[in-house]
Design a protein around this motif. Structure first.
Motif, mmCIF file in Angstrom:
data_model
loop_
_atom_site.group_PDB
_atom_site.id
_atom_site.type_symbol
_atom_site.label_atom_id
_atom_site.label_comp_id
_atom_site.label_asym_id
_atom_site.label_seq_id
_atom_site.Cartn_x
_atom_site.Cartn_y
_atom_site.Cartn_z
ATOM 1 N N SER A 269 0.851 -1.351 0.030
ATOM 2 C CA SER A 269 0.034 -0.067 0.006
ATOM 3 C C SER A 269 0.850 1.539 -0.137
ATOM 4 O O SER A 269 0.425 2.286 -0.606
ATOM 5 C CB SER A 269 -0.987 -0.093 1.234
ATOM 6 O OG SER A 269 -1.570 1.393 1.254
ATOM 7 N N LEU A 270 1.868 1.401 1.030
ATOM 8 C CA LEU A 270 2.773 2.456 0.680
ATOM 9 C C LEU A 270 3.479 2.495 -0.370
ATOM 10 O O LEU A 270 3.668 3.648 -0.942
ATOM 11 C CB LEU A 270 3.714 2.219 2.170
ATOM 12 C CG LEU A 270 3.383 2.165 3.461
ATOM 13 C CD1 LEU A 270 4.222 1.864 4.374
ATOM 14 C CD2 LEU A 270 2.784 3.744 3.873
ATOM 15 N N ARG A 271 3.984 1.451 -0.929
ATOM 16 C CA ARG A 271 4.588 1.530 -2.326
ATOM 17 C C ARG A 271 3.818 2.184 -3.312
ATOM 18 O O ARG A 271 4.307 3.179 -4.179
ATOM 19 C CB ARG A 271 5.066 0.297 -2.727
ATOM 20 C CG ARG A 271 5.714 0.137 -4.156
ATOM 21 C CD ARG A 271 6.174 -1.309 -4.470
ATOM 22 N NE ARG A 271 6.900 -1.256 -5.739
ATOM 23 C CZ ARG A 271 7.685 -2.118 -5.966
ATOM 24 N NH1 ARG A 271 8.356 -2.843 -5.311
ATOM 25 N NH2 ARG A 271 8.380 -2.046 -7.312
ATOM 26 N N GLU A 272 2.605 1.872 -3.302
ATOM 27 C CA GLU A 272 1.277 2.290 -4.298
ATOM 28 C C GLU A 272 1.366 3.875 -4.163
ATOM 29 O O GLU A 272 1.289 4.681 -5.206
ATOM 30 C CB GLU A 272 0.088 1.708 -4.040
ATOM 31 C CG GLU A 272 -0.943 1.894 -5.080
ATOM 32 C CD GLU A 272 -2.241 1.253 -5.047
ATOM 33 O OE1 GLU A 272 -3.147 1.823 -5.773
ATOM 34 O OE2 GLU A 272 -2.278 0.196 -4.336
ATOM 35 N N THR B 202 -0.626 10.982 -6.667
ATOM 36 C CA THR B 202 -0.829 11.297 -5.202
ATOM 37 C C THR B 202 0.083 12.441 -4.705
ATOM 38 O O THR B 202 1.091 12.950 -5.139
ATOM 39 C CB THR B 202 -0.066 9.944 -4.627
ATOM 40 O OG1 THR B 202 -0.605 8.769 -4.857
ATOM 41 C CG2 THR B 202 -0.159 10.124 -3.083
ATOM 42 N N PRO B 203 -0.623 13.399 -3.914
ATOM 43 C CA PRO B 203 0.109 14.607 -3.624
ATOM 44 C C PRO B 203 1.417 14.298 -2.800
ATOM 45 O O PRO B 203 1.772 13.447 -2.151
ATOM 46 C CB PRO B 203 -0.915 15.149 -2.264
ATOM 47 C CG PRO B 203 -2.452 14.654 -2.684
ATOM 48 C CD PRO B 203 -1.973 13.127 -3.241
ATOM 49 N N LEU B 204 2.355 15.327 -3.058
ATOM 50 C CA LEU B 204 3.685 15.078 -2.669
ATOM 51 C C LEU B 204 3.870 14.877 -1.273
ATOM 52 O O LEU B 204 4.459 13.982 -0.859
ATOM 53 C CB LEU B 204 4.415 16.090 -3.051
ATOM 54 C CG LEU B 204 6.073 16.174 -3.244
ATOM 55 C CD1 LEU B 204 6.678 15.118 -4.021
ATOM 56 C CD2 LEU B 204 6.664 17.418 -3.621
ATOM 57 N N PRO B 205 3.085 15.614 -0.500
ATOM 58 C CA PRO B 205 3.179 15.253 1.106
ATOM 59 C C PRO B 205 2.920 13.745 1.295
ATOM 60 O O PRO B 205 3.553 13.216 2.400
ATOM 61 C CB PRO B 205 2.383 16.497 1.710
ATOM 62 C CG PRO B 205 2.294 17.544 0.855
ATOM 63 C CD PRO B 205 2.239 16.950 -0.570
ATOM 64 N N PHE C 287 5.803 11.623 0.788
ATOM 65 C CA PHE C 287 6.989 11.939 1.469
ATOM 66 C C PHE C 287 6.357 10.972 3.002
ATOM 67 O O PHE C 287 7.443 10.233 3.581
ATOM 68 C CB PHE C 287 7.200 13.225 1.961
ATOM 69 C CG PHE C 287 8.274 13.686 1.203
ATOM 70 C CD1 PHE C 287 9.227 14.280 1.805
ATOM 71 C CD2 PHE C 287 8.104 13.783 -0.034
ATOM 72 C CE1 PHE C 287 10.286 14.643 1.187
ATOM 73 C CE2 PHE C 287 9.155 14.426 -0.786
ATOM 74 C CZ PHE C 287 10.110 15.118 -0.330
ATOM 75 N N ARG C 288 5.225 11.137 3.329
ATOM 76 C CA ARG C 288 4.883 10.413 4.588
ATOM 77 C C ARG C 288 4.918 9.044 4.424
ATOM 78 O O ARG C 288 5.416 8.287 5.283
ATOM 79 C CB ARG C 288 3.361 10.691 4.942
ATOM 80 C CG ARG C 288 3.268 12.177 5.650
ATOM 81 C CD ARG C 288 1.942 12.549 5.908
ATOM 82 N NE ARG C 288 1.887 13.838 6.574
ATOM 83 C CZ ARG C 288 1.062 14.153 7.650
ATOM 84 N NH1 ARG C 288 0.343 13.268 8.326
ATOM 85 N NH2 ARG C 288 0.934 15.262 7.787
ATOM 86 N N ALA C 289 4.523 8.477 3.077
ATOM 87 C CA ALA C 289 4.833 6.989 2.787
ATOM 88 C C ALA C 289 6.099 6.719 2.745
ATOM 89 O O ALA C 289 6.418 5.335 3.168
ATOM 90 C CB ALA C 289 3.957 6.721 1.448
ATOM 91 N N ALA D 60 12.928 2.238 -3.732
ATOM 92 C CA ALA D 60 13.899 2.332 -4.959
ATOM 93 C C ALA D 60 12.928 2.545 -6.127
ATOM 94 O O ALA D 60 13.488 2.802 -7.203
ATOM 95 C CB ALA D 60 14.857 1.209 -5.088
ATOM 96 N N ALA D 61 11.756 1.729 -6.252
ATOM 97 C CA ALA D 61 10.715 1.958 -7.273
ATOM 98 C C ALA D 61 10.554 3.250 -7.584
ATOM 99 O O ALA D 61 10.254 3.644 -8.845
ATOM 100 C CB ALA D 61 9.698 0.997 -6.873
ATOM 101 N N ALA D 62 10.483 4.266 -6.616
ATOM 102 C CA ALA D 62 10.065 5.569 -6.886
ATOM 103 C C ALA D 62 10.966 6.528 -7.546
ATOM 104 O O ALA D 62 10.958 7.717 -7.844
ATOM 105 C CB ALA D 62 9.559 6.366 -5.710
#
Length: 329
Positions: free
Chosen positions: A13-16, A23-26, A29-31, A55-57
């Motif tokens: 979920s966090l990776r997504e 998804t908004p940048l903030p 960052f939290r993810a 790393a996927a990002a």
């Protein structure tokens, strides 16, 4: 404690969230900070999955996000992060801010197997000075990490859990004063690694903020904004972000407001001000730069305003999941 299945679902979920450009940048960052926590504290496949998710990002066009990815991989204490970081450092088309962070992260991991690639880019003809300086510090940090000197040194227990580009100066029989450390900090004839050691020693003398040395140490650090090295100036701003000391606000505001300053310094100053978001006038200062000419600064302002909003709220944690691992009942 969370089950493996729960952790696997959380990481997915966090990776997504992290990898989604809509998804908004903030939120991204939290993810990311949640994944950093998992990469550091999970074991086995879950730790690897968290590192892979971070790393996927790296496919993102956001230099701000990518440099933060590299930082988080360096904080993971997991050698599975190395190939991703080496790839970013070696990519000459990548933003220098991201490449610098990848080099610094390799230094934070402390493995002597990374010395060859760091030497290669330190010595590369025509290389960006920020990359050269970062590689130099990372090499010195790895050498120190694996030295007899390290075992002999007594270091003051820091209030900060981060793996820093350099350790603070060791405690000695004759304790170094703020003035002594300031002299080392500002001596451009000294190796950068030694000056960074003085920087982190001053940071530790400024925490907690009611220490008698805190304000003098912050004011000494602020003088570092006059240094000729953009890398050095950006690290001063990063340290101020860690400290969140109100005495740093004038220097940070000045750095952010200087449109001639390097974007890597201004972005770090913006985020540091975000950590001081509950202080009077800070939010208004940040909002003045929402339409800055530098994208990395604009993005940093968005993240900083989110941090400021968090500082003024009653949220328990900035990240999407708790920063501390849960203990089984």
């Amino acid at each position: 404690m969370a089950s493996d299945a729960d952790s696997t679902a959380t990481i997915a979920s966090l990776r997504e969230s992290l990898c989604s450009e809509v998804t908004p940048l903030p939120v991204r960052f939290r993810a990311l900070f949640s994944l950093k926590h998992l990469a550091r504290h999970e074991t086995g496949d879950n730790a690897l999955a968290a590192i892979d998710a971070i790393a996927a990002a790296f496919t993102s066009p956001s230099a701000l996000l990518k440099h933060e990815l590299a930082y988080c991989l360096g904080q993971s204490a997991n050698m599975a992060a190395v190939p991703y970081l080496q790839k970013v450092l070696a990519d000459l088309q990548e933003d220098p801010m991201c490449r610098h962070e990848a080099a610094e992260a390799l230094g934070a991991l402390g493995d002597s197997g990374n010395l060859d690639i760091l030497r290669e880019f330190r010595d590369r003809e025509g290389e960006d000075v920020v990359i050269k300086e970062t590689c130099e510090i990372a090499i010195d940090r790895i050498d120190w990490e694996n030295s007899a000197q390290r075992k002999a040194e007594k270091l003051r227990q820091s209030d900060f859990a981060s793996v820093d580009p350099a350790p603070p100066m060791p405690n000695s029989d004759s304790e170094q004063t703020v003035d002594d450390l300031e002299k080392t900090l500002m001596d451009v004839n000294q190796p950068l690694f030694l000056r960074y050691r003085a920087m982190f020693a001053l940071r530790d003398l400024a925490s907690p903020p009611d220490l008698p040395t805190a304000v003098p140490a912050v004011l000494a650090l602020a003088k570092g904004f006059a240094d000729p090295s953009a890398l050095f100036r950006h690290e001063i701003a990063f340290v101020f972000g860690q400290l969140s000391h109100p005495a740093s606000i004038p220097a940070l505001t000045s750095a952010l407001s200087n449109l001639e300053e390097a974007s890597m310094v201004r972005h770090e100053a913006a985020e540091a001000l975000g950590s001081l978001g509950e202080e009077e006038g800070v939010e208004e200062t940040l909002k003045q730069f929402l339409h800055d000419h530098e994208k990395v600064v604009r993005d940093s302002i968005i993240v900083a305003l989110d941090m400021a909003d968090y500082e003024q709220s009653n949220q328990a944690e900035y990240a999407l999941i708790p920063e501390a691992p849960k203990v089984a009942a």
